[in-house]
Structures are given as structure tokens and as C-alpha cells.
Design a protein around this motif. Structure first.
Motif, PDB file in Angstrom:
ATOM      1  N   LEU A   1       1.341  10.013  -7.171  1.00 36.58           N
ATOM      2  CA  LEU A   1       0.158   9.218  -6.376  1.00 36.58           C
ATOM      3  C   LEU A   1      -0.739   9.856  -5.179  1.00 36.58           C
ATOM      4  CD1 LEU A   1      -2.903   7.381  -6.973  1.00 36.58           C
ATOM      5  CD2 LEU A   1      -1.072   6.117  -6.273  1.00 36.58           C
ATOM      6  N   ASN A   2      -1.886  10.272  -4.975  1.00 38.75           N
ATOM      7  CA  ASN A   2      -2.035  10.762  -3.366  1.00 38.75           C
ATOM      8  C   ASN A   2      -2.030   9.587  -2.837  1.00 38.75           C
ATOM      9  OD1 ASN A   2      -3.844  11.345  -1.581  1.00 38.75           O
ATOM     10  ND2 ASN A   2      -4.734  13.235  -2.478  1.00 38.75           N
ATOM     11  N   PRO A   3      -1.436  10.062  -1.594  1.00 38.02           N
ATOM     12  CA  PRO A   3      -1.254   8.704  -0.701  1.00 38.02           C
ATOM     13  C   PRO A   3      -2.514   8.339   0.309  1.00 38.02           C
ATOM     14  CG  PRO A   3       0.113  11.278  -0.430  1.00 38.02           C
ATOM     15  CD  PRO A   3      -0.624  11.213  -1.225  1.00 38.02           C
ATOM     16  N   VAL A   4      -3.071   9.105  -0.062  1.00 38.42           N
ATOM     17  CA  VAL A   4      -4.861   8.478   0.655  1.00 38.42           C
ATOM     18  C   VAL A   4      -5.271   7.458  -0.722  1.00 38.42           C
ATOM     19  CG1 VAL A   4      -6.731   9.358   0.816  1.00 38.42           C
ATOM     20  CG2 VAL A   4      -5.255  10.770   1.417  1.00 38.42           C
ATOM     21  N   VAL A   5      -5.261   6.900  -2.068  1.00 37.94           N
ATOM     22  CA  VAL A   5      -5.848   5.894  -3.143  1.00 37.94           C
ATOM     23  C   VAL A   5      -4.479   5.261  -2.297  1.00 37.94           C
ATOM     24  CG1 VAL A   5      -5.863   5.833  -5.539  1.00 37.94           C
ATOM     25  CG2 VAL A   5      -6.207   7.932  -4.100  1.00 37.94           C
ATOM     26  N   MET A   6      -3.857   5.365  -1.892  1.00 39.77           N
ATOM     27  CA  MET A   6      -2.428   4.041  -2.160  1.00 39.77           C
ATOM     28  C   MET A   6      -3.101   3.916  -0.506  1.00 39.77           C
ATOM     29  SD  MET A   6      -0.345   2.071  -3.027  1.00 39.77           S
ATOM     30  CE  MET A   6       1.288   1.520  -3.033  1.00 39.77           C
ATOM     31  N   GLN A   7      -3.443   4.468   0.535  1.00 37.91           N
ATOM     32  CA  GLN A   7      -3.510   3.520   1.253  1.00 37.91           C
ATOM     33  C   GLN A   7      -5.088   3.002   1.497  1.00 37.91           C
ATOM     34  OE1 GLN A   7      -4.106   6.184   4.431  1.00 37.91           O
ATOM     35  NE2 GLN A   7      -5.310   4.999   5.706  1.00 37.91           N
ATOM     36  N   ARG A   8      -5.862   3.547   0.514  1.00 35.72           N
ATOM     37  CA  ARG A   8      -7.611   2.898   0.327  1.00 35.72           C
ATOM     38  C   ARG A   8      -6.877   1.261  -0.471  1.00 35.72           C
ATOM     39  NH1 ARG A   8     -11.003   7.905  -0.296  1.00 35.72           N
ATOM     40  NH2 ARG A   8     -10.706   9.023   1.544  1.00 35.72           N
ATOM     41  N   MET A   9      -6.085   1.819  -1.509  1.00 28.59           N
ATOM     42  CA  MET A   9      -6.184   0.043  -1.860  1.00 28.59           C
ATOM     43  C   MET A   9      -5.561  -0.600  -1.663  1.00 28.59           C
ATOM     44  SD  MET A   9      -5.580   1.315  -5.824  1.00 28.59           S
ATOM     45  CE  MET A   9      -3.323   2.029  -5.614  1.00 28.59           C
ATOM     46  N   LYS A  10      -4.335  -0.347  -0.287  1.00 26.62           N
ATOM     47  CA  LYS A  10      -3.486  -1.470   0.332  1.00 26.62           C
ATOM     48  C   LYS A  10      -3.737  -1.442   2.025  1.00 26.62           C
ATOM     49  CE  LYS A  10       0.058  -3.068   2.282  1.00 26.62           C
ATOM     50  NZ  LYS A  10      -0.322  -4.143   2.176  1.00 26.62           N
ATOM     51  N   GLU A  11      -5.212  -1.068   2.218  1.00 24.66           N
ATOM     52  CA  GLU A  11      -6.950  -1.453   2.952  1.00 24.66           C
ATOM     53  C   GLU A  11      -7.676  -2.410   3.017  1.00 24.66           C
ATOM     54  OE1 GLU A  11      -8.681   2.080   4.791  1.00 24.66           O
ATOM     55  OE2 GLU A  11      -6.395   3.522   5.881  1.00 24.66           O
TER      56      GLU A  11
END
Length: 186
Positions: free
Chosen positions: A131-141
């Protein structure tokens, strides 16, 4: 637009009911539901479903379903009328209380499920390989934002209406006190 059939009432009242119905549609509320709410909000005495149907020119079955929805939102309630076995309804007329009930209903129907779905997505994302870390970061935000908004909402529920009204009327004074200039900053 629904034509209001009770011509004995004022033009302003009719306009309010029609405009409230249109606004309801923009907010995702059925036009008939919004018009019935407006009619009951402006009515000085309880009304039964037949009276509502006659005044708004809305089918009786549509009125019944709309009344159930409004009762579910706690924007109207059933009241007994002496000598009449039919159900009669009145609207909450305190606009602050009405706004709080709408906000609570929207939170329950929209924000809470979104928060639960997002938490589930994040749990799934934790176990996904590649999973692209950006995707995880955006969901967390997004989850953080919803948590802050939910916490703020909870705090606002505890503020007495008079203080909340005063706070909202302060507007620009709050911004100047917080030194918010309208410029984007981090």
C-alpha cells in the motif's frame, strides 16, 4: 413546486414553506418532508395529516411517511387534541433546539458511520502489503479530522444555548482575538 392550497394564509407564509421545501432538497431532505416541517413550524395550533395534505396539496400517503420521518428526527411530535381521535402534530419552534436536533441526527446518520468505515479501512490498510504510504497517510489525516470535528461537536453540545448564540454572534471578534487574518498559515 408544490402549490399551497390554503389561500387564506399570507403570501410570506406560502413563500417560506415553498422555499424551505426547496432548501430541504438542497440539503438532501425530501421536498415534501421539508414543506411539512415548515408548515408545522409556522402553525400556531396542532395539525392532523388530513389538514397538512389539504393545505400543501400532497398525497395523504406521502404526508404519513413524511410525518414519520420528522418524528424520527425529533423535529415534530404527536400531541393529543381534545375531542379528536386523529393524531395531531406540532413542530419544535425553538430554532436553536431544532438546529441541535438536526446536527445530532446528521452526526448519527452521516459522521458516525463515516468514522466507523474509515477505522475499518485503516485496520485493513495496516495489513496490506504494497500500500502506498501516501494513501495510508491521507486516510489517517481524514480520521484525525473527523475525530477533531466529533470532539468539537461533543463540546458544543455542552454549551448552553445562550452562550452558543453569544459565541456565534461574536464572529469577527473571535477571529481577531485568535489573530486570524484570513491568510493561510500552518
Amino acid at each position: 413546486m408544490t402549490e399551497i392550497k390554503d389561500i387564506s394564509e399570507s403570501e410570506a407564509r406560502q413563500q417560506f414553506i415553498l422555499y424551505w421545501g426547496d432548501m430541504g432538497g438542497q440539503w438532501g431532505v425530501n421536498r415534501s418532508v421539508a414543506q411539512i416541517h415548515a408548515l408545522l413550524f409556522l402553525s400556531v395550533s396542532p395539525m392532523n395529516a388530513e389538514q397538512i395534505s389539504d393545505q400543501l396539496g400532497i398525497a395523504r400517503s406521502n404526508v404519513s411517511n413524511s410525518l414519520k420521518e420528522l418524528v424520527g428526527w425529533k423535529l415534530i411530535k404527536r400531541v393529543p387534541v381534545s375531542g379528536d381521535r386523529r393524531e395531531h402534530f406540532v413542530a419544535e419552534v425553538d430554532v436553536w433546539e431544532m438546529a441541535m436536533r438536526i446536527a445530532a441526527g446528521r452526526k448519527e446518520r452521516e459522521i458516525d458511520p463515516a468514522m466507523a468505515a474509515l477505522a475499518e479501512c485503516l485496520e485493513t490498510a495496516k495489513t496490506e502489503q504494497g500500500l502506498n504510504p501516501v494513501v495510508m497517510q491521507r486516510m489517517k489525516e481524514m480520521q484525525d479530522f473527523l475525530a477533531i470535528a466529533d470532539h468539537w461537536y461533543g463540546q458544543m453540545l455542552g454549551v448552553p444555548k445562550s452562550k452558543l448564540q453569544m459565541l456565534m454572534k461574536m464572529g469577527n471578534k473571535v477571529f481577531s482575538m485568535l489573530k486570524i487574518t484570513g491568510k493561510k498559515s500552518e
